[in-house]
Design a protein around this motif. Sequence first.
Motif, PDB file in Angstrom:
ATOM      1  N   TYR B 138       0.836  -1.203   0.000  1.00  0.00           N
ATOM      2  CA  TYR B 138       0.000   0.000   0.000  1.00  0.00           C
ATOM      3  C   TYR B 138       0.868   1.249   0.000  1.00  0.00           C
ATOM      4  O   TYR B 138       1.848   1.328   0.742  1.00  0.00           O
ATOM      5  CB  TYR B 138      -0.873   0.049   1.263  1.00  0.00           C
ATOM      6  N   ASP B 139       0.476   2.232  -0.814  1.00  0.00           N
ATOM      7  CA  ASP B 139       1.036   3.580  -0.727  1.00  0.00           C
ATOM      8  C   ASP B 139      -0.120   4.499  -0.369  1.00  0.00           C
ATOM      9  O   ASP B 139      -1.131   4.526  -1.089  1.00  0.00           O
ATOM     10  CB  ASP B 139       1.620   4.013  -2.082  1.00  0.00           C
ATOM     11  N   VAL B 140       0.011   5.238   0.715  1.00  0.00           N
ATOM     12  CA  VAL B 140      -1.039   6.182   1.116  1.00  0.00           C
ATOM     13  C   VAL B 140      -0.635   7.568   0.623  1.00  0.00           C
ATOM     14  O   VAL B 140       0.482   8.026   0.887  1.00  0.00           O
ATOM     15  CB  VAL B 140      -1.230   6.169   2.646  1.00  0.00           C
ATOM     16  N   VAL B 141      -1.539   8.195  -0.133  1.00  0.00           N
ATOM     17  CA  VAL B 141      -1.227   9.497  -0.747  1.00  0.00           C
ATOM     18  C   VAL B 141      -2.326  10.510  -0.383  1.00  0.00           C
ATOM     19  O   VAL B 141      -3.318  10.149   0.255  1.00  0.00           O
ATOM     20  CB  VAL B 141      -1.115   9.366  -2.296  1.00  0.00           C
ATOM     21  N   ASP B 142      -2.167  11.733  -0.822  1.00  0.00           N
ATOM     22  CA  ASP B 142      -3.192  12.752  -0.596  1.00  0.00           C
ATOM     23  C   ASP B 142      -4.454  12.406  -1.410  1.00  0.00           C
ATOM     24  O   ASP B 142      -4.367  11.656  -2.385  1.00  0.00           O
ATOM     25  CB  ASP B 142      -2.693  14.134  -1.049  1.00  0.00           C
ATOM     26  N   GLY B 143      -5.579  12.991  -1.036  1.00  0.00           N
ATOM     27  CA  GLY B 143      -6.801  12.845  -1.827  1.00  0.00           C
ATOM     28  C   GLY B 143      -7.623  11.645  -1.425  1.00  0.00           C
ATOM     29  O   GLY B 143      -7.442  11.071  -0.345  1.00  0.00           O
ATOM     30  N   ASP B 144      -8.554  11.241  -2.316  1.00  0.00           N
ATOM     31  CA  ASP B 144      -9.456  10.129  -1.986  1.00  0.00           C
ATOM     32  C   ASP B 144      -9.489   9.084  -3.104  1.00  0.00           C
ATOM     33  O   ASP B 144     -10.441   8.343  -3.237  1.00  0.00           O
ATOM     34  CB  ASP B 144     -10.869  10.660  -1.686  1.00  0.00           C
ATOM     35  N   GLY B 145      -8.443   9.059  -3.921  1.00  0.00           N
ATOM     36  CA  GLY B 145      -8.399   8.116  -5.043  1.00  0.00           C
ATOM     37  C   GLY B 145      -8.068   6.698  -4.597  1.00  0.00           C
ATOM     38  O   GLY B 145      -7.614   6.464  -3.478  1.00  0.00           O
ATOM     39  N   LEU B 146      -8.312   5.755  -5.511  1.00  0.00           N
ATOM     40  CA  LEU B 146      -7.927   4.356  -5.282  1.00  0.00           C
ATOM     41  C   LEU B 146      -7.494   3.761  -6.617  1.00  0.00           C
ATOM     42  O   LEU B 146      -8.261   3.751  -7.588  1.00  0.00           O
ATOM     43  CB  LEU B 146      -9.106   3.547  -4.715  1.00  0.00           C
ATOM     44  N   LYS B 147      -6.246   3.287  -6.656  1.00  0.00           N
ATOM     45  CA  LYS B 147      -5.700   2.696  -7.883  1.00  0.00           C
ATOM     46  C   LYS B 147      -4.981   1.410  -7.499  1.00  0.00           C
ATOM     47  O   LYS B 147      -4.303   1.364  -6.473  1.00  0.00           O
ATOM     48  CB  LYS B 147      -4.723   3.688  -8.524  1.00  0.00           C
ATOM     49  N   VAL B 148      -5.170   0.375  -8.300  1.00  0.00           N
ATOM     50  CA  VAL B 148      -4.489  -0.891  -8.037  1.00  0.00           C
ATOM     51  C   VAL B 148      -3.718  -1.315  -9.283  1.00  0.00           C
ATOM     52  O   VAL B 148      -4.288  -1.408 -10.368  1.00  0.00           O
ATOM     53  CB  VAL B 148      -5.497  -2.010  -7.649  1.00  0.00           C
ATOM     54  N   ASP B 149      -2.427  -1.532  -9.115  1.00  0.00           N
ATOM     55  CA  ASP B 149      -1.604  -2.122 -10.174  1.00  0.00           C
ATOM     56  C   ASP B 149      -1.473  -3.604  -9.861  1.00  0.00           C
ATOM     57  O   ASP B 149      -1.057  -3.972  -8.767  1.00  0.00           O
ATOM     58  CB  ASP B 149      -0.207  -1.499 -10.179  1.00  0.00           C
ATOM     59  N   PHE B 150      -1.824  -4.435 -10.833  1.00  0.00           N
ATOM     60  CA  PHE B 150      -1.731  -5.897 -10.664  1.00  0.00           C
ATOM     61  C   PHE B 150      -0.581  -6.434 -11.504  1.00  0.00           C
ATOM     62  O   PHE B 150      -0.406  -6.042 -12.663  1.00  0.00           O
ATOM     63  CB  PHE B 150      -3.042  -6.562 -11.112  1.00  0.00           C
ATOM     64  N   LEU B 151       0.198  -7.317 -10.893  1.00  0.00           N
ATOM     65  CA  LEU B 151       1.304  -7.967 -11.599  1.00  0.00           C
ATOM     66  C   LEU B 151       1.249  -9.457 -11.271  1.00  0.00           C
ATOM     67  O   LEU B 151       1.196  -9.825 -10.093  1.00  0.00           O
ATOM     68  CB  LEU B 151       2.623  -7.359 -11.094  1.00  0.00           C
TER      69      LEU B 151
END
Lengths: 170, 288
Positions: B138-151
């Motif tokens: 997990y990387d916690v960043v500013d804002g309210d977005g949600l992105k998932v990179d799958f490998l």
Amino acid sequence: MPIIMDEKYDVTKLRAGDEILFSGTVYTARDAGHKRIVETLAKGEPLPFPLQGSAIYYAGPTPTKKGEIIGSCGPTTSARMDDYTPTLLDNGLKIMIGKGNRSSAVIQSMINNGAVYLIAVGGAGALIKSKITACEDVAYLDLGCEALRKLTVKDLPLLVGIDCKGKSIL
Amino acid sequence: MRVDFVNLVWYNLYMYNHKEISNRLATAIDCALKKVDDDILRLLKEAYANEDNPRAKWALAQIIENDEIALAHNCYPCQDTGVAMLFVTVGQNATFDGSLENALTEGVRLGYADARKSIAHPLTRINTGDNTPAVIYYDVVDGDGLKVDFLAKGAGSENTSCVKMLTPSKGADGIVSAVCDIVKQAGANPCPPLLLGVGVGGTMDKACLLSKKALLRKCGQYSADTEVAKLEKRILDEINALGIGAQGLGGKHTALACAVEIAPTHIGMLPVAVTIQCHSARHTKVRF
């Protein structure tokens, strides 16, 4: 021109680098299957398949879709079987099909037992699936994709990776 | 003054639905596992056209044919559908109507329903039966977005991945030679031609994570940082001069691409991690 062969072919005639189209029977076994085979041999019990003169393909396919013969079924890394392989070769295994390098102990055992190591293309699971014409469960079904299966293949493209004199192209 | 917390929540925070996360992730994983990255297929075709070694050409032709069969028949190009790795970027203002981790795990379970179940207990070797748990960062960043990179990370290549703790005196030359040593040691086993993810800096574990994140970049695209891009080109050239070639059969194409990610490190350290990825690169991004 590729050499057309099956599992009964005189493998001592093969030389490292020869191109092959293999049509015949191979048994799938990988990590957990090899462990069981070696444990069974150590106990002196019979194996669920004829090891003498046979071909083993290091592979664990994806699940079979309804109406199909088998899932994608490319070779896995042969080196992981190296600890077990000399025991199998001493008990009659003639042909191994996989990908990547083998240990010096395996190569010495191949020379002693007159066996060959053939390489299939790693990551060609969909292509190899199209060359498999029959698949029969034999044993170790509790191992899922690692179960021992009898495959019938037609025109499987292979190269002789290491011949029975120990010469390697890798 | 009375603060209405209910309204604060309503107006400022975005709430994600756990079922939607699971379902969209599952669909994305299922599609990704059945398709080799377009950029890889292009690089493979370029490699085939430029290769002179007949054995390497024999292998490259089969790899290209394989990837096209998988695409045409909607089947898995490689039977090793891997460990599911998820790199989650989540905004600190995002909220969820259930457990995010459970939603992601359910997405992996559903996405692997038809794929190979390759996850086992490390000691008993008993298979978990549904390809979970995934490896999640997990990387916690500013804002309210949600992105998932799958490998999808296969074992054949991952078994040859490696980290070296260099001393700062080794510099860029040391980094290049460490990567070359790791790739030489791997030889034919990880299914070359390869993609190389290299992490430089941080600590031992940070370098490893960076080497994975490097593989999330568009295949074949060099870093925007010119110094890093220079290092990537140098590594790629030296790796391809090793002569390992496609499937270890010789020739000019041991690696198709190299991506380096860097992070500041200690004055006394120079960690270098290499994640080796096979040509069957399957990954995707989901933005919720």
